[in-house]
Design an enzyme around this catalytic site. Sequence first.
Site, PDB file in Angstrom:
ATOM      1  N   CYS A  26     -23.172 -10.286  -1.086  1.00  0.00           N
ATOM      2  CA  CYS A  26     -24.363  -9.519  -1.472  1.00  0.00           C
ATOM      3  C   CYS A  26     -24.066  -8.529  -2.605  1.00  0.00           C
ATOM      4  O   CYS A  26     -24.767  -8.500  -3.623  1.00  0.00           O
ATOM      5  CB  CYS A  26     -24.954  -8.819  -0.266  1.00  0.00           C
ATOM      6  SG  CYS A  26     -23.752  -7.945   0.751  1.00  0.00           S
TER       7      CYS A  26
HETATM    8  N1  LIG Z   1     -25.641  -9.561   6.110  1.00  0.00           N
HETATM    9  C1  LIG Z   1     -25.668  -9.701   4.786  1.00  0.00           C
HETATM   10  O1  LIG Z   1     -26.330  -8.948   4.061  1.00  0.00           O
HETATM   11  C2  LIG Z   1     -24.872 -10.810   4.134  1.00  0.00           C
HETATM   12  C3  LIG Z   1     -25.021 -11.007   2.763  1.00  0.00           C
HETATM   13  C4  LIG Z   1     -24.292 -12.016   2.135  1.00  0.00           C
HETATM   14  C5  LIG Z   1     -23.435 -12.799   2.876  1.00  0.00           C
HETATM   15  N2  LIG Z   1     -23.277 -12.571   4.201  1.00  0.00           N
HETATM   16  C6  LIG Z   1     -22.340 -13.423   4.935  1.00  0.00           C
HETATM   17  O2  LIG Z   1     -23.083 -14.342   5.724  1.00  0.00           O
HETATM   18  C7  LIG Z   1     -22.385 -14.624   6.923  1.00  0.00           C
HETATM   19  C8  LIG Z   1     -23.314 -14.291   8.109  1.00  0.00           C
HETATM   20  O3  LIG Z   1     -23.626 -12.914   8.006  1.00  0.00           O
HETATM   21  P1  LIG Z   1     -24.617 -12.192   9.020  1.00  0.00           P
HETATM   22  O4  LIG Z   1     -24.925 -10.877   8.417  1.00  0.00           O
HETATM   23  O5  LIG Z   1     -25.718 -13.090   9.394  1.00  0.00           O
HETATM   24  O6  LIG Z   1     -23.635 -11.967  10.258  1.00  0.00           O
HETATM   25  P2  LIG Z   1     -24.024 -11.737  11.800  1.00  0.00           P
HETATM   26  O7  LIG Z   1     -25.347 -11.069  11.869  1.00  0.00           O
HETATM   27  O8  LIG Z   1     -22.880 -11.055  12.411  1.00  0.00           O
HETATM   28  O9  LIG Z   1     -24.145 -13.218  12.343  1.00  0.00           O
HETATM   29  C9  LIG Z   1     -23.075 -14.112  12.379  1.00  0.00           C
HETATM   30  C10 LIG Z   1     -23.325 -15.137  13.440  1.00  0.00           C
HETATM   31  O10 LIG Z   1     -22.173 -15.993  13.488  1.00  0.00           O
HETATM   32  C11 LIG Z   1     -21.940 -16.360  14.826  1.00  0.00           C
HETATM   33  N3  LIG Z   1     -20.509 -16.404  15.072  1.00  0.00           N
HETATM   34  C12 LIG Z   1     -19.619 -15.393  15.005  1.00  0.00           C
HETATM   35  N4  LIG Z   1     -18.375 -15.837  15.267  1.00  0.00           N
HETATM   36  C13 LIG Z   1     -18.490 -17.149  15.546  1.00  0.00           C
HETATM   37  C14 LIG Z   1     -17.584 -18.164  15.914  1.00  0.00           C
HETATM   38  N5  LIG Z   1     -16.279 -17.912  16.050  1.00  0.00           N
HETATM   39  N6  LIG Z   1     -18.043 -19.416  16.116  1.00  0.00           N
HETATM   40  C15 LIG Z   1     -19.361 -19.684  15.981  1.00  0.00           C
HETATM   41  N7  LIG Z   1     -20.287 -18.760  15.653  1.00  0.00           N
HETATM   42  C16 LIG Z   1     -19.849 -17.518  15.427  1.00  0.00           C
HETATM   43  C17 LIG Z   1     -22.570 -15.325  15.723  1.00  0.00           C
HETATM   44  O11 LIG Z   1     -23.293 -16.080  16.608  1.00  0.00           O
HETATM   45  P3  LIG Z   1     -23.749 -15.599  18.082  1.00  0.00           P
HETATM   46  O12 LIG Z   1     -24.846 -14.613  17.839  1.00  0.00           O
HETATM   47  O13 LIG Z   1     -24.253 -16.826  18.686  1.00  0.00           O
HETATM   48  O14 LIG Z   1     -22.558 -15.012  18.776  1.00  0.00           O
HETATM   49  C18 LIG Z   1     -23.451 -14.489  14.803  1.00  0.00           C
HETATM   50  O15 LIG Z   1     -24.791 -14.473  15.175  1.00  0.00           O
HETATM   51  C19 LIG Z   1     -21.119 -13.755   6.910  1.00  0.00           C
HETATM   52  O16 LIG Z   1     -20.032 -14.517   6.481  1.00  0.00           O
HETATM   53  C20 LIG Z   1     -21.457 -12.660   5.914  1.00  0.00           C
HETATM   54  O17 LIG Z   1     -20.335 -12.122   5.286  1.00  0.00           O
HETATM   55  C21 LIG Z   1     -24.002 -11.596   4.857  1.00  0.00           C
END
Ligand SMILES: NC(=O)c1ccc[n+]([C@@H]2O[C@H](COP(=O)([O-])OP(=O)(O)OC[C@H]3O[C@@H](n4cnc5c(N)ncnc54)[C@H](OP(=O)(O)O)[C@@H]3O)[C@@H](O)[C@H]2O)c1
Length: 380
Positions: free
Chosen positions: A160
């Site tokens: 981001c």
């Molecule tokens: N948030 C942002 O603004 C943003 C921006 C750009 C990129 N990203 C990237 O996008 C990705 C997702 O971000 P997010 O903000 O959506 O994160 P998040 O809200 O923490 O969600 C990640 C999801 O991944 C699942 N997960 C975690 N560990 C896992 C594992 N070992 N095996 C399978 N599933 C697993 C979890 O599922 P459960 O809920 O089922 O446990 C969780 O809901 C990350 O890599 C982040 O760096 C995020």
Amino acid sequence: MLLTRKAENFMLRVGIIGARGYTGEELLNLLLQHSQVKINYLTARVDRPVKISELFPQFKNRLDLVCDNFNLSHALESADLFFLALPHTTSMDVAPLLRKRGKKVIDLSADYRLKDFKLYEAWYKAKHKDRKNLKKAVYGLAEIHKADIREADFIANPGCYSALAILSLAPLVKVRPAQIKSIIIDAKSGYSGAGRKSTDGPSWGEIKDNFKAYKVDSHQHTPEIEQELSKLAKKKIKVTFVPHLLPIERGILETIYVRLSVPSASLGTGKCQVSSVKLINMYKDFYKNQPFIRIKNEGEFPSLSDVQHSNFCDIGIKAGKDKKLIIIISAIDNLLKGASGEAVQNMNLMYGFRESEGLPPFETTGQREKIKRFRTGFTI
Ligand SMILES: NC(=O)c1ccc[n+]([C@@H]2O[C@H](COP(=O)([O-])OP(=O)(O)OC[C@H]3O[C@@H](n4cnc5c(N)ncnc54)[C@H](OP(=O)(O)O)[C@@H]3O)[C@@H](O)[C@H]2O)c1
């Protein structure tokens, strides 16, 4: 391509791996608005299969689909394109399984962004387990790599902070690389940037009524920004990057200071007087025909509320009073242009759909109202 697919009533079957996180939820919201997509596979780590509306009540009567733990054979038979909304190091366990079976992948994590695996291992403190696909993944920043994205089967969606920094600096580093002496990026993000399940993220107690810097000059998006800017400049570009955490849910605003080795008045040939207006015109020209980039007029600068809940990136530029300084102020919604919005934009390019299909702001007030009602759970 667009015409052919429309004529055939082409519906793309997609899966979201990690649907319960912030970006997964946002993908669901966007893809439900998309006229050529059918969401057909969802995963979360659950004790039993659950309806997505049990996890997110706002999807009741909108999406009747069960969410379960990842199962490869079920995934393969259900979808043709997969969004990986997973933490880094987890994506590289899943992506190769899907790619091997010819499925297309858009990975939102950092696993495939840094082309130099040693850099990845140094910054993310983990061994890279899929160097074969690392070479093939296209960096998915639509305004910079559009032609490659159109041909891609595998996208590394940008970080981001990185997306905003690269978009803010691309015209300058591409057109005037020789005159850039230093770049300082002062970034502020809402707390959703850390993810819902972040282990190293701050607690609500730390966020509420607070404002603070973190990972000062040591944030993992630094090498990604440097990699992409260096490619554009065709020379090594270094940045100083300091992120801050805002006590709001979403949005990133960056104030970027570009110090020049020559006075801005002598940028380029030495004859042209570079004023704010000339810089603004240079940016407008660079981003002409890019539907999601809005360059502000002289004296105007973006605020977060201009871009929240939209896929826009707004950029304001000023030539400093100090003639060797350019100030750029820019903003995006981290969950849209900084993550899921960019991912859908990339999908649109990969499949020849309209670039803005399924992406907010939506075209009519009626549509906007519909979204608001769905999101707040009201049915009027
Ligand atoms: N948030 C942002 O603004 C943003 C921006 C750009 C990129 N990203 C990237 O996008 C990705 C997702 O971000 P997010 O903000 O959506 O994160 P998040 O809200 O923490 O969600 C990640 C999801 O991944 C699942 N997960 C975690 N560990 C896992 C594992 N070992 N095996 C399978 N599933 C697993 C979890 O599922 P459960 O809920 O089922 O446990 C969780 O809901 C990350 O890599 C982040 O760096 C995020």
